[in-house]
Design a protein around this motif. Structure first.
Motif: not given
Length: 159
Positions: A154, A156-159
Motif C-alpha cells: 500500500e 498512502p498518497l495523502d502525505t
C-alpha cells in the motif's frame, strides 16, 4: 434473500438510495464520535451518488431490513483485472461501507450481510474480496473468513 424472524437481507435497489445515504451519514458520525472535522456535505449528494451507482451496476450493495426500515448495509465494487493469457481473469471485489445500526448489532445482522456478499461473489466468479476494515469491524470480517494477505503493498498518497 435471507430472512430471519428479526430481519431480512436483500440486494439494494436504487430506490433505497435515500435511506442508504442517511445511514452512511450516521455511520460516519459514529466514526467521528459526534465530533466531525467540519460541516457535513448534504445527504442529497450521497443519495444521488448511490442512486446513480446502484442503478448503473458500478456498485452492488445488500441491505438488512427490520421492521420495514433499512438497518444495515454493505457495498461491493467489482474490479476488473487486466487480461492474462495464462492467469485467472476473474474480477476482484472491493467490499466497503459496512454498517449496522446500534440497535440491530449482536443479532446476526452483520454476519448475514457479509454472507450475502460472499454468496454473490462466489456465484459471480470473483477471484478475491478485499476490505480495509475499521478496528471495530475487523473481528467480524475475520470471523467471516477474511484474513491478512501476505503480498499486498500500500502507498498512502495523502502525505
Amino acid at each position: 434473500m435471507t430472512t430471519t424472524t428479526d430481519f431480512t437481507v436483500r440486494p439494494a435497489r436504487p430506490t433505497d438510495a435515500r435511506a442508504l445515504a442517511e445511514l452512511r451519514w450516521a455511520f460516519k458520525q459514529e466514526d467521528y464520535e459526534g465530533q466531525p472535522p467540519g460541516a457535513a456535505q448534504p445527504v442529497e449528494e450521497a443519495e444521488h451518488w448511490m442512486r446513480d451507482r446502484l442503478g448503473n451496476g458500478q456498485w452492488l450493495a445488500w441491505v438488512a431490513e427490520a421492521g420495514g426500515e433499512i438497518c444495515g448495509h454493505v457495498f461491493l465494487r467489482p474490479v476488473e483485472r487486466v487480461p492474462d493469457p495464462y492467469g485467472d481473469n476473474a474480477p476482484v471485489g472491493y467490499a466497503t461501507n459496512f454498517y449496522v445500526t446500534p440497535p440491530q448489532r449482536g443479532k446476526g445482522t452483520g454476519s448475514a450481510l457479509l454472507e450475502a456478499l460472499k454468496q454473490h461473489a462466489r456465484g459471480a466468479g470473483f477471484n478475491t474480496l478485499v476490505v480495509w476494515p475499521s478496528e471495530r469491524s475487523s473481528p467480524l470480517w475475520r470471523r467471516s473468513g477474511f484474513q491478512f494477505p501476505e503480498e499486498v503493498l500500500e502507498l498512502p498518497l495523502d502525505t
